[in-house]
Design an enzyme around this catalytic site. Structure first.
Site, mmCIF file in Angstrom:
data_model
loop_
_atom_site.group_PDB
_atom_site.id
_atom_site.type_symbol
_atom_site.label_atom_id
_atom_site.label_comp_id
_atom_site.label_asym_id
_atom_site.label_seq_id
_atom_site.Cartn_x
_atom_site.Cartn_y
_atom_site.Cartn_z
ATOM 1 N N SER A 13 -4.015 6.800 1.777
ATOM 2 C CA SER A 13 -4.930 7.357 0.582
ATOM 3 C C SER A 13 -5.129 6.147 -0.352
ATOM 4 O O SER A 13 -6.233 5.974 -0.922
ATOM 5 C CB SER A 13 -4.633 8.567 0.170
ATOM 6 O OG SER A 13 -3.225 8.276 -0.605
ATOM 7 N N ASN A 14 -4.287 5.210 -0.789
ATOM 8 C CA ASN A 14 -4.235 4.235 -1.687
ATOM 9 C C ASN A 14 -5.130 3.318 -0.948
ATOM 10 O O ASN A 14 -5.949 2.661 -1.919
ATOM 11 C CB ASN A 14 -2.803 3.693 -1.866
ATOM 12 C CG ASN A 14 -2.090 4.402 -2.930
ATOM 13 O OD1 ASN A 14 -2.540 4.535 -4.064
ATOM 14 N ND2 ASN A 14 -1.306 5.158 -2.626
ATOM 15 N N ARG A 87 8.287 -0.656 5.171
ATOM 16 C CA ARG A 87 9.546 -1.450 5.820
ATOM 17 C C ARG A 87 10.071 -2.467 4.598
ATOM 18 O O ARG A 87 9.273 -2.737 3.687
ATOM 19 C CB ARG A 87 8.771 -2.572 6.797
ATOM 20 C CG ARG A 87 8.360 -2.100 8.115
ATOM 21 C CD ARG A 87 9.271 -1.231 8.755
ATOM 22 N NE ARG A 87 10.229 -1.977 9.445
ATOM 23 C CZ ARG A 87 11.289 -1.659 9.925
ATOM 24 N NH1 ARG A 87 11.503 -0.292 10.217
ATOM 25 N NH2 ARG A 87 12.200 -2.507 10.218
ATOM 26 N N ILE A 88 11.324 -2.256 4.468
ATOM 27 C CA ILE A 88 12.013 -3.279 3.612
ATOM 28 C C ILE A 88 11.836 -4.610 3.894
ATOM 29 O O ILE A 88 12.115 -5.078 5.079
ATOM 30 C CB ILE A 88 13.711 -2.710 3.411
ATOM 31 C CG1 ILE A 88 13.484 -1.329 2.798
ATOM 32 C CG2 ILE A 88 14.062 -3.910 2.313
ATOM 33 C CD1 ILE A 88 14.842 -0.857 2.819
ATOM 34 N N HIS A 105 4.772 2.358 -6.349
ATOM 35 C CA HIS A 105 5.914 3.246 -5.792
ATOM 36 C C HIS A 105 5.713 4.250 -6.867
ATOM 37 O O HIS A 105 5.390 4.673 -7.985
ATOM 38 C CB HIS A 105 7.154 2.600 -6.300
ATOM 39 C CG HIS A 105 8.430 3.351 -6.350
ATOM 40 N ND1 HIS A 105 9.073 3.281 -4.952
ATOM 41 C CD2 HIS A 105 9.325 3.904 -6.905
ATOM 42 C CE1 HIS A 105 10.073 3.988 -4.926
ATOM 43 N NE2 HIS A 105 10.156 4.546 -6.293
ATOM 44 N N THR A 137 9.865 -8.381 -5.872
ATOM 45 C CA THR A 137 10.984 -9.467 -5.956
ATOM 46 C C THR A 137 11.963 -8.610 -4.972
ATOM 47 O O THR A 137 11.833 -7.734 -4.408
ATOM 48 C CB THR A 137 11.627 -9.395 -7.413
ATOM 49 O OG1 THR A 137 12.225 -8.254 -7.501
ATOM 50 C CG2 THR A 137 10.198 -9.664 -8.485
ATOM 51 N N GLU A 170 -1.517 7.527 -8.645
ATOM 52 C CA GLU A 170 -1.357 5.979 -7.887
ATOM 53 C C GLU A 170 -2.909 5.774 -7.804
ATOM 54 O O GLU A 170 -2.914 4.382 -7.682
ATOM 55 C CB GLU A 170 -0.637 6.548 -6.588
ATOM 56 C CG GLU A 170 0.777 6.821 -6.818
ATOM 57 C CD GLU A 170 1.397 6.785 -5.382
ATOM 58 O OE1 GLU A 170 1.044 6.067 -4.492
ATOM 59 O OE2 GLU A 170 2.187 7.984 -5.174
HETATM 60 C C1 GRF Z 1 2.410 6.699 -1.607
HETATM 61 O O1 GRF Z 1 3.099 7.630 -2.398
HETATM 62 C C2 GRF Z 1 2.933 5.397 -2.399
HETATM 63 O O2 GRF Z 1 3.060 5.227 -3.542
HETATM 64 C C3 GRF Z 1 4.234 5.189 -1.295
HETATM 65 O O3 GRF Z 1 3.859 5.498 -0.025
HETATM 66 C C4 GRF Z 1 2.847 6.658 -0.181
HETATM 67 C C5 GRF Z 1 1.716 5.915 0.632
HETATM 68 O O4 GRF Z 1 0.626 6.775 0.827
HETATM 69 N N1 GRF Z 1 4.933 3.895 -1.283
HETATM 70 P P1 GRF Z 1 -0.823 6.503 1.400
HETATM 71 O O5 GRF Z 1 -0.585 5.853 2.623
HETATM 72 O O6 GRF Z 1 -1.356 5.382 0.528
HETATM 73 O O7 GRF Z 1 -1.738 8.033 1.143
#
Ligand code: GRF
Length: 212
Positions: A13-14, A87-88, A105, A137, A170
């Site tokens: 979604s982002n 993934r870290i 985040h 970082t 976000e």
């Molecule tokens: C979001 O809440 C983002 O902050 C986190 O993982 C989620 C990803 O959502 N890191 P999407 O795949 O962007 O819908």
């Protein structure tokens, strides 16, 4: 025009918000570590090159990160945008891209670094929660902060309802942050501080619950 590569693991979604925002940059590729990430379809619908690098094909984090970096470097991006990339990343990878690697985040960092942020916020009874865009970082979820959005926590919130309100913010702050980065309005200085060419802060206060 700046070039960005977006890394995902999930529904995207982002990613969708970034691709719909008509940002002043070219998205040269969307890379996922999972072949079934929903975001890959979103990228394809926007005509963007997609790549999958499965972490399961690599013996350890370092070799996965080396393969990922090689793929990314082929696109010569100005910024690498983590949009739900789960993934870290090793310190070696992160240090290679300092100032270029950006993450979103779902909490008001430095509170609730790590996973299950909404559940933990509800358990703690916080009244205000939110999300953060930051430079990455090696200190997980603690890089220099670019922008944050706060939302009020409702008495009857579940992790899902709270997550939905945070997610909507976000999308707002991630598109803004990437726009600033791509136009050079936000930079990271040598001392690790975020610098803005025209920073506007409106001085608004969010009090939750409301005062009578
Ligand atoms: C979001 O809440 C983002 O902050 C986190 O993982 C989620 C990803 O959502 N890191 P999407 O795949 O962007 O819908």
């Amino acid at each position: 025009m700046k070039k960005i590569v977006i890394l995902i693991s999930g529904r995207g979604s982002n990613l969708q918000a970034l691709l719909s925002a008509q940002l002043p940059c070219t998205v040269t590729a969307v890379i996922s570590n999972l072949a079934d990430a929903g975001g890959l379809e979103i990228a394809k619908q926007h005509g963007i090159t997609t790549q999958v690098v499965s972490h399961r094909d690599y013996a350890d984090r370092a070799s996965f990160d080396t393969a990922l970096a090689k793929l990314i470097d082929g696109y010569q991006p100005d910024f690498i945008v983590l949009a739900g990339f789960m993934r870290i990343l090793t310190a070696g990878f992160v240090n290679q891209y300092l100032g270029k690697l950006i993450n979103i985040h779902p909490s008001l960092l430095p509170a609730y670094a790590g996973m299950n942020t909404h559940e933990r916020a509800l358990q703690d009874g916080v009244k205000i929660h939110g999300c953060t865009v930051h430079y990455v970082t090696p200190d997980l979820d603690h890089g220099p902060i670019i922008i944050q959005a706060a939302v009020a926590v409702m008495d009857n919130d579940s992790p899902q309802t709270l997550a939905a309100r945070v997610l909507s913010e976000e999308h707002n702050i991630y598109t803004q942050a990437i726009r600033w980065l791509c136009t050079g309005q936000v930079t990271l200085n040598a001392g690790g501080k975020v610098r803005y060419t025209q920073q506007q802060v409106n001085g608004a206060t969010l009090i939750s619950p409301n005062l009578e």
